[in-house]
Design an enzyme around this catalytic site. Structure first.
Site, PDB file in Angstrom:
ATOM      1  N   ASP A  83      -2.450 -44.855 -66.692  1.00 56.68           N
ATOM      2  CA  ASP A  83      -1.731 -45.782 -67.577  1.00 56.68           C
ATOM      3  C   ASP A  83      -1.902 -47.197 -67.012  1.00 56.68           C
ATOM      4  OD1 ASP A  83       0.029 -45.920 -65.443  1.00 56.68           O
ATOM      5  OD2 ASP A  83       1.796 -45.306 -66.575  1.00 56.68           O
ATOM      6  N   HIS A  85      -3.876 -16.202 -51.281  1.00 58.90           N
ATOM      7  CA  HIS A  85      -3.437 -17.174 -52.289  1.00 58.90           C
ATOM      8  C   HIS A  85      -3.911 -16.805 -53.694  1.00 58.90           C
ATOM      9  CE1 HIS A  85      -1.987 -19.533 -49.000  1.00 58.90           C
ATOM     10  NE2 HIS A  85      -3.177 -19.504 -48.448  1.00 58.90           N
ATOM     11  N   THR A 111       3.977 -43.680 -60.231  1.00 64.72           N
ATOM     12  CA  THR A 111       4.385 -42.763 -59.163  1.00 64.72           C
ATOM     13  C   THR A 111       3.505 -41.514 -59.074  1.00 64.72           C
ATOM     14  OG1 THR A 111       5.827 -41.629 -60.728  1.00 64.72           O
ATOM     15  CG2 THR A 111       6.834 -43.396 -59.402  1.00 64.72           C
ATOM     16  N   CYS A 155      -0.634 -42.907 -62.318  1.00 66.92           N
ATOM     17  CA  CYS A 155       0.357 -43.762 -62.982  1.00 66.92           C
ATOM     18  C   CYS A 155       1.128 -44.487 -61.874  1.00 66.92           C
ATOM     19  CB  CYS A 155       1.261 -42.959 -63.926  1.00 66.92           C
ATOM     20  SG  CYS A 155       2.268 -41.682 -63.166  1.00 66.92           S
ATOM     21  N   HIS A 176      -4.528 -23.972 -50.765  1.00 62.00           N
ATOM     22  CA  HIS A 176      -3.583 -22.918 -51.166  1.00 62.00           C
ATOM     23  C   HIS A 176      -3.367 -22.803 -52.672  1.00 62.00           C
ATOM     24  CE1 HIS A 176      -1.352 -22.439 -47.044  1.00 62.00           C
ATOM     25  NE2 HIS A 176      -2.656 -22.379 -46.920  1.00 62.00           N
TER      26      HIS A 176
HETATM   27  C1  RB5 Z   1       5.341 -47.027 -66.031  1.00 59.92           C
HETATM   28  O1  RB5 Z   1       6.214 -48.094 -65.859  1.00 59.92           O
HETATM   29  C2  RB5 Z   1       5.759 -45.836 -65.145  1.00 59.92           C
HETATM   30  O2  RB5 Z   1       6.944 -45.306 -65.617  1.00 59.92           O
HETATM   31  C3  RB5 Z   1       4.659 -44.813 -65.095  1.00 59.92           C
HETATM   32  O3  RB5 Z   1       3.495 -45.405 -64.617  1.00 59.92           O
HETATM   33  C4  RB5 Z   1       4.894 -43.604 -64.202  1.00 59.92           C
HETATM   34  O4  RB5 Z   1       5.294 -43.979 -62.924  1.00 59.92           O
HETATM   35  C5  RB5 Z   1       5.693 -42.512 -64.760  1.00 59.92           C
HETATM   36  O5  RB5 Z   1       5.903 -41.459 -64.150  1.00 59.92           O
END
Ligand code: RB5
Length: 149
Positions: free
Chosen positions: A8, A133, A67, A65, A98
């Site tokens: 994203d 596994h 996180t 993204c 694993h």
């Molecule tokens: C975008 O602001 C953020 O929410 C997205 O990149 C991500 O971290 C969502 O899990």
């Protein structure tokens, strides 16, 4: 090995760096967007990559993204997908050894460029251990059939 990559807006810049890096270390990479840093919705890009991996069009996928959490939640809704959120080297390695993870998710707001490259390299070059596994993955497949079919 062909690798699909998606991100994203939060992962857009890191996606460019990782795409170039993957090519440099000798793999083919297919960029499935996003193509700018304008705000977009991560499920759209997670869906594109996870569907392609789910259907066997590409063997592996990488999703980035902010996180890595949103990408991994979406990707794991697809059949045959084992998406792992790895923002460190140990989990990147273990997700292959694993779990035979076929999609790597990372958080561009969590890790730096250098670590992201090392994670990708480790993840691409580590083979599944199989053995004990395997039966766990078989159980996972059974659950997937019960839940999705
Ligand atoms: C975008 O602001 C953020 O929410 C997205 O990149 C991500 O971290 C969502 O899990």
């Amino acid at each position: 090995m062909k690798i699909a990559i998606g991100a994203d807006h939060a992962g857009y810049e890191l996606k460019g760096i990782i795409t170039k890096f993957i090519e440099e270390i000798g793999y083919e990479v297919i960029d499935m967007g996003t193509g700018t840093s304008c705000s977009v919705d991560y499920p759209d890009y997670a869906e594109a990559v996870a569907k392609a991996v789910s259907e066997g069009i590409y063997e592996r996928g990488i999703l980035i993204c902010g996180t890595g959490i949103g990408m991994s939640i979406v990707a794991n809704k697809f059949k045959n997908v084992r998406a792992a959120l790895c923002n460190d080297l140990f989990t990147a390695k273990m997700s292959r050894l694993h779990n035979d993870a076929n999609i790597l998710c990372m958080g561009a707001r969590v890790i730096g460029t250098g670590l992201a490259k090392e994670i990708v390299k480790t993840w691409l070059t580590t083979n599944f251990e199989g053995d004990r596994h395997l039966k766990r993955l078989e159980k996972l497949n059974l659950i997937e059939r019960k839940v999705i079919d």
